[in-house]
Design an enzyme around this catalytic site. Sequence first.
Site, PDB file in Angstrom:
ATOM      1  N   LYS A  11      17.731  13.220 -13.358  1.00  0.00           N
ATOM      2  CA  LYS A  11      16.466  12.483 -13.363  1.00  0.00           C
ATOM      3  C   LYS A  11      16.208  11.820 -12.025  1.00  0.00           C
ATOM      4  O   LYS A  11      15.116  11.921 -11.465  1.00  0.00           O
ATOM      5  CB  LYS A  11      16.479  11.397 -14.454  1.00  0.00           C
ATOM      6  CG  LYS A  11      16.513  11.939 -15.854  1.00  0.00           C
ATOM      7  CD  LYS A  11      16.449  10.823 -16.890  1.00  0.00           C
ATOM      8  CE  LYS A  11      17.620   9.881 -16.816  1.00  0.00           C
ATOM      9  NZ  LYS A  11      18.922  10.485 -17.091  1.00  0.00           N
ATOM     10  N   THR A  12      17.225  11.143 -11.518  1.00  0.00           N
ATOM     11  CA  THR A  12      17.039  10.447 -10.249  1.00  0.00           C
ATOM     12  C   THR A  12      16.818  11.464  -9.130  1.00  0.00           C
ATOM     13  O   THR A  12      15.993  11.263  -8.245  1.00  0.00           O
ATOM     14  CB  THR A  12      18.252   9.538  -9.965  1.00  0.00           C
ATOM     15  OG1 THR A  12      18.384   8.619 -11.045  1.00  0.00           O
ATOM     16  CG2 THR A  12      18.075   8.767  -8.673  1.00  0.00           C
ATOM     17  N   GLN A  18      19.891   5.228 -22.935  1.00  0.00           N
ATOM     18  CA  GLN A  18      20.526   4.339 -21.968  1.00  0.00           C
ATOM     19  C   GLN A  18      19.790   3.014 -21.841  1.00  0.00           C
ATOM     20  O   GLN A  18      19.904   2.320 -20.829  1.00  0.00           O
ATOM     21  CB  GLN A  18      20.617   5.020 -20.604  1.00  0.00           C
ATOM     22  CG  GLN A  18      21.528   6.230 -20.606  1.00  0.00           C
ATOM     23  CD  GLN A  18      21.732   6.787 -19.203  1.00  0.00           C
ATOM     24  OE1 GLN A  18      22.354   6.159 -18.366  1.00  0.00           O
ATOM     25  NE2 GLN A  18      21.172   7.951 -18.943  1.00  0.00           N
ATOM     26  N   ARG A  57      29.345   7.895 -16.901  1.00  0.00           N
ATOM     27  CA  ARG A  57      29.515   7.651 -15.459  1.00  0.00           C
ATOM     28  C   ARG A  57      30.594   8.561 -14.892  1.00  0.00           C
ATOM     29  O   ARG A  57      30.724   8.729 -13.689  1.00  0.00           O
ATOM     30  CB  ARG A  57      29.920   6.196 -15.164  1.00  0.00           C
ATOM     31  CG  ARG A  57      28.936   5.099 -15.549  1.00  0.00           C
ATOM     32  CD  ARG A  57      27.554   5.371 -15.098  1.00  0.00           C
ATOM     33  NE  ARG A  57      26.783   6.013 -16.146  1.00  0.00           N
ATOM     34  CZ  ARG A  57      25.647   6.666 -15.927  1.00  0.00           C
ATOM     35  NH1 ARG A  57      25.163   6.790 -14.726  1.00  0.00           N
ATOM     36  NH2 ARG A  57      24.993   7.231 -16.923  1.00  0.00           N
TER      37      ARG A  57
HETATM   38  P1  ATP Z   1      21.610   8.827 -15.064  1.00  0.00           P
HETATM   39  O1  ATP Z   1      20.966   9.002 -16.416  1.00  0.00           O
HETATM   40  O2  ATP Z   1      23.031   8.454 -15.194  1.00  0.00           O
HETATM   41  O3  ATP Z   1      20.807   7.960 -14.165  1.00  0.00           O
HETATM   42  P2  ATP Z   1      20.426  11.124 -13.788  1.00  0.00           P
HETATM   43  O4  ATP Z   1      19.749  11.893 -14.871  1.00  0.00           O
HETATM   44  O5  ATP Z   1      19.582  10.259 -12.951  1.00  0.00           O
HETATM   45  O6  ATP Z   1      21.645  10.300 -14.422  1.00  0.00           O
HETATM   46  P3  ATP Z   1      21.366  12.223 -11.323  1.00  0.00           P
HETATM   47  O7  ATP Z   1      22.137  11.039 -10.898  1.00  0.00           O
HETATM   48  O8  ATP Z   1      20.071  12.497 -10.676  1.00  0.00           O
HETATM   49  O9  ATP Z   1      21.198  12.187 -12.912  1.00  0.00           O
HETATM   50  O10 ATP Z   1      22.257  13.527 -11.219  1.00  0.00           O
HETATM   51  C1  ATP Z   1      23.585  13.571 -11.723  1.00  0.00           C
HETATM   52  C2  ATP Z   1      24.451  14.407 -10.828  1.00  0.00           C
HETATM   53  O11 ATP Z   1      24.106  15.782 -10.932  1.00  0.00           O
HETATM   54  C3  ATP Z   1      24.312  14.053  -9.367  1.00  0.00           C
HETATM   55  O12 ATP Z   1      25.552  14.179  -8.746  1.00  0.00           O
HETATM   56  C4  ATP Z   1      23.333  15.100  -8.870  1.00  0.00           C
HETATM   57  O13 ATP Z   1      23.464  15.303  -7.509  1.00  0.00           O
HETATM   58  C5  ATP Z   1      23.729  16.315  -9.675  1.00  0.00           C
HETATM   59  N1  ATP Z   1      22.638  17.284  -9.901  1.00  0.00           N
HETATM   60  C6  ATP Z   1      21.446  17.035 -10.467  1.00  0.00           C
HETATM   61  N2  ATP Z   1      20.702  18.170 -10.546  1.00  0.00           N
HETATM   62  C7  ATP Z   1      21.431  19.156 -10.012  1.00  0.00           C
HETATM   63  C8  ATP Z   1      21.223  20.568  -9.784  1.00  0.00           C
HETATM   64  N3  ATP Z   1      20.098  21.168 -10.140  1.00  0.00           N
HETATM   65  N4  ATP Z   1      22.224  21.253  -9.197  1.00  0.00           N
HETATM   66  C9  ATP Z   1      23.376  20.650  -8.864  1.00  0.00           C
HETATM   67  N5  ATP Z   1      23.633  19.344  -9.036  1.00  0.00           N
HETATM   68  C10 ATP Z   1      22.679  18.597  -9.605  1.00  0.00           C
HETATM   69 MG    MG Z   2      19.575   8.200 -12.598  1.00  0.00          MG
END
Ligand code: ATP
Ligand code: MG
Length: 727
Positions: A42-43, A259, A616
């Site tokens: 997401k981020t 979350q 995490r």
């Molecule tokens: P949270 O809910 O904990 O905030 P999030 O949904 O924001 O998590 P991110 O932090 O953006 O998730 O991504 C999680 C991990 O997966 C990071 O290390 C990111 O770089 C990696 N990642 C995300 N998308 C991809 C992708 N398409 N290919 C490879 N790695 C990815």
């Molecule tokens: Mg995030």
Amino acid sequence: MLLESAPMDASALLAPLNPRQREAVTLPAGHALVLAGAGSGKTRVLVHRLAWLLQSGEASPFGIMAVTFTNKAAAEMRERTERMLATPVRGMWIGTFHGLAHRFLRTHWQDAGLPEGFQILDSEDQLRTVRRVIRGLELDEARWPPKQAQWFINGCKDEGRRPADLGTPEGDPWQGGMARIYGVYEETCQRGGMVDFAELLLRAYETLRDNAGLLEHFRRRFGHILVDEFQDTNAIQYAWLRLLAGDGGRLFMVGDDDQSIYGWRGARIENIQRYPEDFSDVRVIRLEQNYRSSANILDAANTLIAHNQGRLGKNLWTEGRRGEPVHLYAAFNDIDEARFVVGRIAKWVEDGGRRDDCAILYRVSAQSRIMEEALLQQGMPYRVYGGLRFYERAEIKDALAYLRLVANRDDDTAFERVVNTPVRGIGARTVDTLREAARGGGVSLWRAAARLVADGALGARAQGAVRGFLELVEGMAGRYLEMPLAEQVDNVVRDARLREHYDKEPGEKAQSRKENLDELVTAAREFHQAPGDGNEAEMGELDAFLAHAALESGEGQAEVGQDSVSLMTLHGAKGLEFPVVFMCGLEEGLFPHQNALDEAGGPEEERRLCYVGITRARERLFLSYAESRRLHGQELHQQPSRFLRELPREVLEEVRLGGTVSRPVAASAFAAADGEYRLGQHVRHPKFGEGVVINCDGEGAHARVQVNFDREGAKWLVAAYARLQAT
Ligand code: ATP
Ligand code: MG
């Protein structure tokens, strides 16, 4: 990733994304909601969306506002965007809700009805001010405890309610007392030009709402508003977003209902549900692939969170390896637990890992002390995030209070803090006299003091001492006018004789306090104001530094670059990831926390917090509980946390000293806690079909169980008659 120095073309911007993520990043201008589980990117999507908008020419940096959850995340987002586009982005509003509201108020202080040099009250300052108000009103602190009053005030502000909106609650003296405290507190803050955290948000909201021209300007300006961790916005934050977006702005919201962990602070998980109703044409995109955690860790997280009701429902999967099992350690006591954790980190480092890879997460910050001691014993560098932050330490607050008075003589909180620090013979009685005069005349303490001195109305000794204090601060103000910030800080420490003051403290403490004061001078030297638009009134350097000190959450405190273990509360870990995670203190009453157990919705919020903790971890996850623990001066003997029982047995492995045995965890860890039915047990009912036990209550003939049936949903059944069969 993304270290290119030449500007990226669009394909490079989209390459590191999966098809769903690409779809989200490239959505045509409009409202969107990316609803997805932990670690699904997401981020990452938010950052790429931002770069995409800039790169495709859909928006200029001026036209974008991006809200993140921490200052650190904001800095990262700016940096990553700049790297992707290989150009600095100026004028973009990236920050936390509080940071952005503050920036807005600094520029539009007149419209907001604030003095130009208004000061921010952090939570400790606020508590002090509230206490003063309660004393001034001569209310009984046992019935209206300052902490509760502070909670009440912030709760009202988070909901957008002013004292006038509370009416006169007749027949409820407690409520009436709180309303009075709120009213006088508000007057006090307004008079002193002081703004607390909740006020930042409410004031920014009201200023926009009541100012058609300003609102129009910002609506035209921000065509795109992006928000991370949307599930944790509160009522006033959401109202602010709606106001800003109006009919033309586009909201790009990113969040995960599983979350949502700030309900206790007013966050409204319902905002996620409301948003698609409040705005028409919200495109909802779900991401389901998790890139962060091994399959075992993800299974643990998914199974745990399935015990919550009313979820928006998500399916998370990974292509990643199954990985190691989730390790569980039953510690004899908290010291044993800490020793275990540190031992495992030492092993990780021995095997070539970094300390930076490791995080120790706990439910309450008091748990950090034992961990810190164990780390110190091993000489292992660590950093506590969100503990007693640098800017909250007494010596730092003293120095800053002088600077605040230099900036704004009407700052009562600062005045009270240092009027007799270092001791200069201004006793409690004199301060009481000043307070009364201030209240009587409806003026600040500073003005009251000046008047009393001019009128010769104080006793001879007090007269001299107060005059001395006033002259000291006036003298500083005169001399510091043209000085660079770092010199001002250096001088204030000297002029106020703070080092000498702390020298009187015994031993180590004095030394560390003096070092901290030196550190403050360094911080001032290294302080750079956030880049402005060029379009706004820039605030003075001192004001900017003071605001930074109040808003900074200690995220960058330790020596930069040193490989160190991270310690933080589970709340503080949101959005972050680590290869190795230790989740400690999984005991009933601690996690889930007793306070939450007594509240409606509390246990579910705790479960979400546990879900946040588990997710995490990337490679290795350790869960631990202690059979006994000393906390807040008490010896506790608690049962292992219910969350442990809710995890799938297949992925757990219990760690035993002297080796690791893989065996059903239930037998050893939970025998005592289990009733006839186990939480998480799969059962079949003759009429309702299959389901999972999600709650047990009572004993013997009174025992009831709650089963979440696949077809019928959750139902309470009397255990003796339920005719449930284990499946
Ligand atoms: P949270 O809910 O904990 O905030 P999030 O949904 O924001 O998590 P991110 O932090 O953006 O998730 O991504 C999680 C991990 O997966 C990071 O290390 C990111 O770089 C990696 N990642 C995300 N998308 C991809 C992708 N398409 N290919 C490879 N790695 C990815
Ligand atoms: Mg995030």
